[in-house]
Design a protein around this motif. Sequence first.
Motif, PDB file in Angstrom:
ATOM      1  N   TYR A 291       0.883  -1.160   0.000  1.00 62.57           N
ATOM      2  CA  TYR A 291       0.000   0.000   0.000  1.00 62.57           C
ATOM      3  C   TYR A 291       0.922   1.211   0.000  1.00 62.57           C
ATOM      4  CZ  TYR A 291      -4.094  -2.841   1.421  1.00 62.57           C
ATOM      5  OH  TYR A 291      -5.114  -3.750   1.488  1.00 62.57           O
ATOM      6  N   SER A 292       1.380   1.601  -1.163  1.00 68.17           N
ATOM      7  CA  SER A 292       2.465   2.566  -1.278  1.00 68.17           C
ATOM      8  C   SER A 292       2.010   3.995  -1.064  1.00 68.17           C
ATOM      9  CB  SER A 292       3.125   2.434  -2.651  1.00 68.17           C
ATOM     10  OG  SER A 292       3.643   1.135  -2.834  1.00 68.17           O
ATOM     11  N   ALA A 293       0.925   4.377  -1.717  1.00 72.48           N
ATOM     12  CA  ALA A 293       0.379   5.731  -1.594  1.00 72.48           C
ATOM     13  C   ALA A 293      -0.933   5.635  -0.832  1.00 72.48           C
ATOM     14  CB  ALA A 293       0.176   6.358  -2.967  1.00 72.48           C
TER      15      ALA A 293
ATOM     16  N   ASN B 145      -0.506  15.869  -0.908  1.00 67.67           N
ATOM     17  CA  ASN B 145       0.775  15.566  -1.535  1.00 67.67           C
ATOM     18  C   ASN B 145       0.679  14.493  -2.621  1.00 67.67           C
ATOM     19  OD1 ASN B 145       1.663  17.383   0.339  1.00 67.67           O
ATOM     20  ND2 ASN B 145       2.902  15.945   1.515  1.00 67.67           N
ATOM     21  N   ARG B 146       0.767  14.914  -3.859  1.00 64.10           N
ATOM     22  CA  ARG B 146       0.786  13.983  -4.993  1.00 64.10           C
ATOM     23  C   ARG B 146       2.185  13.404  -5.205  1.00 64.10           C
ATOM     24  NH1 ARG B 146       0.352  17.303  -8.689  1.00 64.10           N
ATOM     25  NH2 ARG B 146       2.384  17.076  -9.691  1.00 64.10           N
ATOM     26  N   ARG B 147       3.202  14.271  -5.242  1.00 66.80           N
ATOM     27  CA  ARG B 147       4.563  13.797  -5.509  1.00 66.80           C
ATOM     28  C   ARG B 147       5.039  12.816  -4.450  1.00 66.80           C
ATOM     29  NH1 ARG B 147       5.412  19.313  -6.571  1.00 66.80           N
ATOM     30  NH2 ARG B 147       6.552  19.542  -4.598  1.00 66.80           N
ATOM     31  N   GLU B 148       4.639  13.058  -3.213  1.00 66.14           N
ATOM     32  CA  GLU B 148       5.060  12.163  -2.142  1.00 66.14           C
ATOM     33  C   GLU B 148       4.511  10.746  -2.356  1.00 66.14           C
ATOM     34  OE1 GLU B 148       5.507  12.210   2.708  1.00 66.14           O
ATOM     35  OE2 GLU B 148       3.811  13.256   1.795  1.00 66.14           O
ATOM     36  N   GLY B 149       3.300  10.666  -2.877  1.00 62.78           N
ATOM     37  CA  GLY B 149       2.736   9.354  -3.183  1.00 62.78           C
ATOM     38  C   GLY B 149       3.530   8.616  -4.240  1.00 62.78           C
TER      39      GLY B 149
END
Length: 327
Positions: free
Chosen positions: A193-195, A226-230
Motif C-alpha cells: 500500500y504505497s500511496a 501531496n501527490r509527488r510524495e505518493g
Amino acid sequence: MSNPVIRPRRLRTTPALRRLASEIRVHPAELVLPMFVREGNEVMPIQSMPGVVQHSVDSARRAVVAAAEAGIGGVMLFGVPDVRDATGTGATDPNGILNVATRALVDEIGDALVVQTDLCLDEFTDHGHCGVLATDGRVDNDATLLRYSDMAVAQASSGSALLGLSGMMDGQVAAVRSSLDAAGFEDTAVLAYSAKYASAYYGPFREAVASTLVGNRRTYQLDPANRREGVRETQIDIDEGADIVMVKPAGSYLDVLAEVAAMSPVPVWAYQVSGEYAMIEAAAAQGWIDRRRAVEESILSIRRAGADAVLTYWAVELANWLNEERA
C-alpha cells in the motif's frame, strides 16, 4: 456555415457502436473483495456499510465460494479478534482469527482465486495504531518492522498467496521480503500500500474492524495534499521489491493513481474504500442516484485512471452484472 466533417458522435449512435469503441472494460478477474472475519459463529452486519458483514469462518467459506463462482480475482482478508494487546500478538498467533480464516479459505477454494491477507497491526492492537508504540506514545517504525516480519511468516505459513502491507512504515517492503525469503517463502507475493493517504473516507472501516484507535495516523499515512510524495513512496516500495503497488483511497486520488500507473513497472492496484462505498449506498437509498450506474461508473473510472485491479466491496455483485451482460 458548412456542416461539420468531423463528427465524434458517429461512434455513439448505437449501443453496439459504443461497445465497440469503448476504451476501457472491467472484467471480474480485475476485482478483489475485501472481507472481514470475526471470532465466533455470529455474522454481524456493519451498519455504516449496508450489505457488508463481519463474517464467521463458516460464512466466509460460503462467501469465498460465491466469489470464485462469480470469477473475481481474489479476496483480501481482515481479522477481527476478540482480544487485543499493545503489540498485537494475535496477528502472529497461528490460532489467531486471521490465520485461522486464511487456512480455512485456502482449504475451501484452493487456486480458484487468490486468498490475500492484510498485513497490519491496527486490528490487533488495543490502541488501534498500525504499529508498536514507543514510551512517548509515538509509533516506533523499526520495532514495528520486527512485528511485520513475524506477521509475514505467519500469514505465508497459513497459506496466504499475497500479503497486503498496509501499515505505511518506512522500510516495510524490504523487511517483509527479507523475512519471507529467509523462511523459504520466496514465492509469496507482496502488495505494498504505497500511496496510502490519511483520509476521512476510512470512517466506516473503523466500525468494520471494531477499531480502538485514539488519535489519528497522520504521522505515517500520507498528507492528502501531496501527490509527488505518493509517487516517491511508490518508487521506494518498487525498489525494495514490491510485486504490486497500491493507491488508497481510489476515487479522490485518481490523479495520484494515474501518475503512479504511468511510472510503475509493476502492477498498480487501487482500493475503493469504505467511505466511497457508503456514500454511494446512502445516496442510492435516498433515490438520489441510480445505484447500479454509479457503482459501475465509479469502478470504471478507477480502471480508466490506470488501476490494473480494484479492491471493492461490490466485487461480487459487479462481477455478476458483468457476467449477465456477457451472457
